[in-house]
Scaffold this active site. Sequence first.
Site, PDB file in Angstrom:
ATOM      1  N   GLU A  22      47.665  -9.201  -2.377  1.00 11.37           N
ATOM      2  CA  GLU A  22      48.076  -7.830  -2.025  1.00 11.37           C
ATOM      3  C   GLU A  22      46.922  -7.120  -1.326  1.00 11.37           C
ATOM      4  O   GLU A  22      45.765  -7.244  -1.750  1.00 11.37           O
ATOM      5  CB  GLU A  22      48.467  -7.112  -3.316  1.00 11.37           C
ATOM      6  N   HIS A  23      47.238  -6.390  -0.271  1.00  8.53           N
ATOM      7  CA  HIS A  23      46.242  -5.660   0.529  1.00  8.53           C
ATOM      8  C   HIS A  23      45.197  -6.597   1.143  1.00  8.53           C
ATOM      9  O   HIS A  23      44.083  -6.182   1.427  1.00  8.53           O
ATOM     10  CB  HIS A  23      45.561  -4.562  -0.303  1.00  8.53           C
ATOM     11  N   THR A  24      45.578  -7.844   1.306  1.00  9.06           N
ATOM     12  CA  THR A  24      44.676  -8.798   1.966  1.00  9.06           C
ATOM     13  C   THR A  24      45.080  -9.007   3.423  1.00  9.06           C
ATOM     14  O   THR A  24      44.282  -9.478   4.222  1.00  9.06           O
ATOM     15  CB  THR A  24      44.700 -10.159   1.247  1.00  9.06           C
ATOM     16  N   ASP A  25      46.328  -8.672   3.768  1.00 11.04           N
ATOM     17  CA  ASP A  25      46.798  -9.033   5.119  1.00 11.04           C
ATOM     18  C   ASP A  25      46.016  -8.314   6.213  1.00 11.04           C
ATOM     19  O   ASP A  25      45.610  -8.918   7.201  1.00 11.04           O
ATOM     20  CB  ASP A  25      48.326  -8.875   5.284  1.00 11.04           C
TER      21      ASP A  25
ATOM     22  N   GLY B 247      62.141   2.419  -0.806  1.00 10.65           N
ATOM     23  CA  GLY B 247      60.989   2.979  -1.526  1.00 10.65           C
ATOM     24  C   GLY B 247      60.609   2.190  -2.766  1.00 10.65           C
ATOM     25  O   GLY B 247      59.908   2.695  -3.631  1.00 10.65           O
TER      26      GLY B 247
ATOM     27  N   GLY C  65      59.210  -0.973  -2.575  1.00 14.21           N
ATOM     28  CA  GLY C  65      58.194  -1.980  -2.255  1.00 14.21           C
ATOM     29  C   GLY C  65      58.783  -3.322  -1.855  1.00 14.21           C
ATOM     30  O   GLY C  65      58.103  -4.345  -1.882  1.00 14.21           O
TER      31      GLY C  65
ATOM     32  N   SER D 284      61.923  -1.240   5.307  1.00 15.88           N
ATOM     33  CA  SER D 284      61.609  -0.809   6.671  1.00 15.88           C
ATOM     34  C   SER D 284      61.326  -2.010   7.570  1.00 15.88           C
ATOM     35  O   SER D 284      61.777  -2.048   8.723  1.00 15.88           O
ATOM     36  CB  SER D 284      60.443   0.185   6.694  1.00 15.88           C
TER      37      SER D 284
ATOM     38  N   ASP E 280      54.853  -8.130   5.843  1.00 16.43           N
ATOM     39  CA  ASP E 280      56.266  -7.803   5.603  1.00 16.43           C
ATOM     40  C   ASP E 280      57.151  -8.272   6.755  1.00 16.43           C
ATOM     41  O   ASP E 280      58.227  -8.837   6.545  1.00 16.43           O
ATOM     42  CB  ASP E 280      56.438  -6.289   5.419  1.00 16.43           C
TER      43      ASP E 280
ATOM     44  N   TYR F 111      47.259   4.307   1.696  1.00 13.49           N
ATOM     45  CA  TYR F 111      47.214   2.991   2.350  1.00 13.49           C
ATOM     46  C   TYR F 111      46.218   3.028   3.507  1.00 13.49           C
ATOM     47  O   TYR F 111      45.346   2.163   3.635  1.00 13.49           O
ATOM     48  CB  TYR F 111      48.617   2.642   2.862  1.00 13.49           C
TER      49      TYR F 111
HETATM   50  C1  GLA Z   1      52.627  -2.931   2.487  1.00  7.23           C
HETATM   51  C2  GLA Z   1      52.250  -3.325   3.913  1.00  7.23           C
HETATM   52  C3  GLA Z   1      51.799  -4.778   3.987  1.00  7.23           C
HETATM   53  C4  GLA Z   1      50.731  -5.090   2.943  1.00  7.23           C
HETATM   54  C5  GLA Z   1      51.159  -4.572   1.573  1.00  7.23           C
HETATM   55  C6  GLA Z   1      50.063  -4.693   0.548  1.00  7.23           C
HETATM   56  O1  GLA Z   1      53.772  -3.633   2.070  1.00  7.23           O
HETATM   57  O2  GLA Z   1      53.331  -3.133   4.783  1.00  7.23           O
HETATM   58  O3  GLA Z   1      51.330  -5.078   5.286  1.00  7.23           O
HETATM   59  O4  GLA Z   1      49.491  -4.590   3.318  1.00  7.23           O
HETATM   60  O5  GLA Z   1      51.558  -3.213   1.599  1.00  7.23           O
HETATM   61  O6  GLA Z   1      49.766  -6.037   0.334  1.00  7.23           O
END
Ligand code: GLA
Length: 386
Positions: free
Chosen positions: A36-39, A121, A123, A127, A171, A221
């Site tokens: 998570e939050h690595t992309d 909303g 997660g 979108s 995503d 974010y």
């Molecule tokens: C959201 C963003 C993704 C990713 C996640 C966290 O879903 O759209 O690109 O950064 O948060 O992993």
Amino acid sequence: MINDKLSESVFNRFSNLFNSSPLIVRAPGRVNLIGEHTDYNEGFVLPASIDKEIIFAIAINNDNVFRFHAFDFNETYTFKSINPEVKGWQVYLHGVLAQFEKERVKIPGIDCVFGGNIPVGSGLSSSAALECGFAYGLNILLETNFSPYKLITMAQKAEHEYAGVMCGIMDQFASISGKKDHVFRLDCRSHDFSYYPFAMDNYIIALVNSKVTHELASSEYNIRRKECEEGVAILNEKNSCIISLRDTNPDELLKYKSLFNQVTYNRCCYVVKENIRVLDACGALEKKDMQRFGSLMYDSHAGLKDEYEVSCPELDILVDITKQMSYVLGARMMGGGFGGCTINLIKSDHKDKFQHEITEQYTRCTGLIPNIYFVKLSDGARSLKT
Ligand code: GLA
């Protein structure tokens, strides 16, 4: 094939509103097992597309007008030119159209009905499904022949430029490139990816929707992204080979700790360790060591909560509750954070017990009634035959 209620309803609504025969496209939401939050830090992620989706019925109208109907909201919206100032669901559609215009594609007008079952909303990337499904459909109708990768980047730019969220690529990648019964490890630097079978005979994936949607999600974010960039700038002064957090490791971070403020240091530590966890998790999958996989999910949550600080009390409660359930192998918050769903890996023969116990305990602690979704892993965006 159109053989489900949702596709039929969208198709029928299109037929009621417009006079042509549409293309039908399905675009799924996604889960992310770990990473998570690595992309956006050029790291690794392990997502999959799921059996929650948006269905589109789309046709060219040759009237030089765009007519959209959102089935779920029963809203119709007509316009002649792209406008970056729009709000709500229109943002994503304008954003995608803008990318086609930038590629100098002539669009002679579009009629489109879309509707879905991805909770907004929560997660699960509704979108990205909206952007990807629309882009996928336009690519076929306008015969633009863009590659899947090109469509992924166009959908991501729609989110950056029109929704104002500087998201990574996970995503949109998952919505286009997912594969039934598989997760995939994506290298967010090279964009190479490999599929891993994820059989759900003995273990299943349960999502628990906390029912919390946090207003801070998109602003925080973008702040996290900046904090990571700050960390990279500090490291790059010392070692010019470091151009993203992908290029460093926990020992090197520790060596330069005194140059960081505590918050930036924590953010960087989390990302560097999360990348290692994704690779470990893939190793565990190869060995079918699901206990190990689950414990990495718990570690990921701890990092998201304490170091990256994108969790919230309700998500922490959901994860903590599962620690007392011997049949849950791992759980963590999923996606951007501050609300939405947790992802849980559980023994399949305890499905009902899980549903009952987590609902009862979460409601007792928070007064909120969670929604539970047992998801299957599906193919990415596809057109369906009518
Ligand atoms: C959201 C963003 C993704 C990713 C996640 C966290 O879903 O759209 O690109 O950064 O948060 O992993």
